[in-house]
Design a protein around this motif. Structure first.
Motif, PDB file in Angstrom:
ATOM      1  N   MET A   1      -8.449  22.937  -1.235  1.00 11.08           N
ATOM      2  CA  MET A   1      -9.115  21.659  -1.051  1.00 11.08           C
ATOM      3  C   MET A   1      -8.093  20.538  -1.186  1.00 11.08           C
ATOM      4  N   ILE A   2      -8.367  19.401  -0.526  1.00 13.96           N
ATOM      5  CA  ILE A   2      -7.471  18.257  -0.587  1.00 13.96           C
ATOM      6  C   ILE A   2      -7.783  17.432  -1.825  1.00 13.96           C
ATOM      7  N   GLU A   3      -6.726  17.064  -2.563  1.00 11.85           N
ATOM      8  CA  GLU A   3      -6.922  16.233  -3.750  1.00 11.85           C
ATOM      9  C   GLU A   3      -7.302  14.820  -3.324  1.00 11.85           C
ATOM     10  N   GLU A   4      -8.158  14.181  -4.122  1.00  6.30           N
ATOM     11  CA  GLU A   4      -8.681  12.873  -3.741  1.00  6.30           C
ATOM     12  C   GLU A   4      -7.574  11.835  -3.583  1.00  6.30           C
ATOM     13  N   ASP A   5      -6.542  11.916  -4.404  1.00 10.95           N
ATOM     14  CA  ASP A   5      -5.479  10.906  -4.318  1.00 10.95           C
ATOM     15  C   ASP A   5      -4.580  11.094  -3.095  1.00 10.95           C
ATOM     16  N   LYS A   6      -4.823  12.165  -2.306  1.00  7.36           N
ATOM     17  CA  LYS A   6      -4.046  12.384  -1.089  1.00  7.36           C
ATOM     18  C   LYS A   6      -4.820  12.007   0.164  1.00  7.36           C
ATOM     19  N   LEU A   7      -6.056  11.536  -0.002  1.00  6.80           N
ATOM     20  CA  LEU A   7      -6.847  11.123   1.143  1.00  6.80           C
ATOM     21  C   LEU A   7      -6.273   9.849   1.765  1.00  6.80           C
ATOM     22  N   PRO A   8      -6.507   9.643   3.086  1.00  9.35           N
ATOM     23  CA  PRO A   8      -6.048   8.413   3.729  1.00  9.35           C
ATOM     24  C   PRO A   8      -6.628   7.175   3.056  1.00  9.35           C
ATOM     25  N   ALA A   9      -5.794   6.166   2.822  1.00  6.21           N
ATOM     26  CA  ALA A   9      -6.231   4.909   2.228  1.00  6.21           C
ATOM     27  C   ALA A   9      -5.384   3.787   2.784  1.00  6.21           C
ATOM     28  N   PHE A  10      -5.951   2.616   2.905  1.00  2.41           N
ATOM     29  CA  PHE A  10      -5.295   1.476   3.525  1.00  2.41           C
ATOM     30  C   PHE A  10      -4.003   1.101   2.791  1.00  2.41           C
ATOM     31  N   GLU A  11      -2.922   0.970   3.588  1.00  3.18           N
ATOM     32  CA  GLU A  11      -1.593   0.569   3.137  1.00  3.18           C
ATOM     33  C   GLU A  11      -0.980   1.520   2.113  1.00  3.18           C
ATOM     34  N   LYS A  12      -1.473   2.734   2.057  1.00  3.39           N
ATOM     35  CA  LYS A  12      -0.881   3.745   1.194  1.00  3.39           C
ATOM     36  C   LYS A  12       0.392   4.269   1.856  1.00  3.39           C
ATOM     37  N   ASP A  13       1.440   4.490   1.064  1.00  4.52           N
ATOM     38  CA  ASP A  13       2.716   4.930   1.620  1.00  4.52           C
ATOM     39  C   ASP A  13       2.662   6.344   2.182  1.00  4.52           C
ATOM     40  N   ALA A  14       1.818   7.183   1.592  1.00  5.82           N
ATOM     41  CA  ALA A  14       1.720   8.571   2.052  1.00  5.82           C
ATOM     42  C   ALA A  14       0.304   9.077   1.787  1.00  5.82           C
ATOM     43  N   PHE A  15      -0.187   9.864   2.713  1.00  8.04           N
ATOM     44  CA  PHE A  15      -1.488  10.512   2.522  1.00  8.04           C
ATOM     45  C   PHE A  15      -1.621  11.679   3.491  1.00  8.04           C
ATOM     46  N   CYS A  16      -2.714  12.440   3.364  1.00  4.16           N
ATOM     47  CA  CYS A  16      -2.982  13.569   4.249  1.00  4.16           C
ATOM     48  C   CYS A  16      -3.425  13.015   5.606  1.00  4.16           C
ATOM     49  N   CYS A  17      -2.598  13.171   6.611  1.00  7.80           N
ATOM     50  CA  CYS A  17      -2.881  12.607   7.933  1.00  7.80           C
ATOM     51  C   CYS A  17      -4.171  13.197   8.501  1.00  7.80           C
ATOM     52  N   PRO A  18      -5.101  12.375   8.990  1.00 10.16           N
ATOM     53  CA  PRO A  18      -6.343  12.891   9.567  1.00 10.16           C
ATOM     54  C   PRO A  18      -6.144  13.577  10.911  1.00 10.16           C
ATOM     55  N   HIS A  19      -4.944  13.448  11.480  1.00 14.33           N
ATOM     56  CA  HIS A  19      -4.647  14.138  12.739  1.00 14.33           C
ATOM     57  C   HIS A  19      -4.098  15.540  12.501  1.00 14.33           C
ATOM     58  N   CYS A  20      -3.069  15.654  11.658  1.00 12.77           N
ATOM     59  CA  CYS A  20      -2.376  16.938  11.489  1.00 12.77           C
ATOM     60  C   CYS A  20      -2.617  17.589  10.136  1.00 12.77           C
ATOM     61  N   ASN A  21      -3.339  16.893   9.240  1.00  9.29           N
ATOM     62  CA  ASN A  21      -3.669  17.442   7.924  1.00  9.29           C
ATOM     63  C   ASN A  21      -2.434  17.684   7.066  1.00  9.29           C
ATOM     64  N   THR A  22      -1.337  17.003   7.372  1.00  9.14           N
ATOM     65  CA  THR A  22      -0.106  17.141   6.604  1.00  9.14           C
ATOM     66  C   THR A  22       0.060  15.929   5.685  1.00  9.14           C
ATOM     67  N   PHE A  23       0.432  16.182   4.426  1.00  5.88           N
ATOM     68  CA  PHE A  23       0.724  15.066   3.515  1.00  5.88           C
ATOM     69  C   PHE A  23       2.075  14.493   3.915  1.00  5.88           C
ATOM     70  N   ALA A  24       2.060  13.264   4.438  1.00  2.51           N
ATOM     71  CA  ALA A  24       3.283  12.709   5.018  1.00  2.51           C
ATOM     72  C   ALA A  24       3.362  11.205   4.796  1.00  2.51           C
ATOM     73  N   GLN A  25       4.591  10.683   4.897  1.00  2.00           N
ATOM     74  CA  GLN A  25       4.825   9.248   4.803  1.00  2.00           C
ATOM     75  C   GLN A  25       4.172   8.541   5.996  1.00  2.00           C
ATOM     76  N   GLN A  26       3.679   7.318   5.746  1.00  2.00           N
ATOM     77  CA  GLN A  26       3.033   6.534   6.783  1.00  2.00           C
ATOM     78  C   GLN A  26       3.776   5.215   6.986  1.00  2.00           C
ATOM     79  N   GLU A  27       3.914   4.822   8.245  1.00  2.00           N
ATOM     80  CA  GLU A  27       4.484   3.521   8.561  1.00  2.00           C
ATOM     81  C   GLU A  27       3.354   2.616   9.047  1.00  2.00           C
ATOM     82  N   TRP A  28       3.323   1.381   8.551  1.00  2.00           N
ATOM     83  CA  TRP A  28       2.211   0.482   8.831  1.00  2.00           C
ATOM     84  C   TRP A  28       2.613  -0.622   9.796  1.00  2.00           C
TER      85      TRP A  28
END
Length: 268
Positions: A1-28
């Motif tokens: 199961m995915i941990e809650e703190d890894k869910l996508p959230a606004f302006e978060k530096d990294a989260f579980c991508c809703p496209h590929c399900n990979t925990f990865a860095q995000q660029e905004w």
């Protein structure tokens, strides 16, 4: 199961991508406001799959459905049904790489799910979405049932026999003679020209106006595609000396369908 703190959230530096399900860095990327249309919209880009997610008023609006599936994992186990939904969505969008990643990452969390076996099925085309709405009706009539009954080589053979039969009928009606196979295709699409390169006799099946180099190249190209396809695919099992996979059969059926639609486009 995915941990809650890894869910996508606004302006978060990294989260579980809703496209590929990979925990990865995000660029905004904040979007430019054009007459208020894009107000309060932002983009995030996954460093792993390079896909974009869209946010409005700090809420994820695309891909919303996949996000809901991710959120549901906080309290619920991943199921085969959830996996199929996500995989089908990505396959329908022609994103087979991400779909395959889901099978691997989510499959490991499903009981009695053989990841290696399922990945092989995926690579062999077993996860293909329904493609028949895009196939020519004449090909559907002769190939669909064979394909669904897993007679893949016969479904391909029937598709190209239908192409051959259609061209043969056109040629016979115009010339009163019988031809077959690649020889038929070469004769049906060939034109005559004089020493100056001027066309003196139009082909039996004329796909273009033959007024420009591009027109002539297209006519010649399809002549060889029709001839080559009949040679290569009309009896695929004999040529390849092996079983035809679902994926390979689907690719071949698309070729046959394309040829039939091309004849339709030229009113034959």
């Amino acid at each position: 199961m995915i941990e809650e703190d890894k869910l996508p959230a606004f302006e978060k530096d990294a989260f579980c991508c809703p496209h590929c399900n990979t925990f990865a860095q995000q660029e905004w990327f904040p979007l430019i406001n054009i007459e208020g249309i894009t107000k309060d919209l932002s983009l995030s880009s996954c460093s792993y799959c390079k896909e974009y997610s869209i946010w409005k008023n700090k809420e994820l609006i695309y891909p919303e459905e996949l996000f809901k599936l991710l959120k549901s994992e906080i309290n619920d186990d991943i199921t085969r049904e959830k996996l199929n939904k996500v995989v089908n969505r990505h396959m329908e969008n022609a994103d087979s790489e991400t779909a395959r990643n889901y099978i691997k990452s989510w499959g490991e969390q499903i009981d009695d799910f053989n990841v290696e076996e399922e990945l092989k099925k995926f690579d062999d085309g077993e996860y293909l979405p329904g493609f028949w709405p895009w196939i020519h009706q004449d090909i559907i009539k002769v190939s669909k049932q064979l394909f669904e009954d897993k007679h893949y080589a016969h479904s391909v053979e029937s598709a190209f026999k239908e192409v051959n039969s259609r061209v043969k009928k056109i040629y016979r009606n115009e010339t009163g003679t019988e031809e077959d196979g690649s020889s038929l295709m070469m004769k049906a699409f060939t034109y005559d020209k004089d020493k100056t390169g001027q066309i003196t006799k139009a082909p039996i099946i004329q796909l273009t106006d033959l007024m420009s180099i591009s027109d002539i190249d297209t006519q010649n190209g399809y002549r060889f595609i029709f001839a080559g396809s009949i040679m290569a695919f009309r009896n695929p099992k004999a040529h390849e000396n092996q079983n035809i996979t679902k994926k390979s059969a689907a690719h071949s059926i698309f070729v046959a369908s394309k040829l039939m639609y091309r004849l339709d486009d030229s009113n034959y």
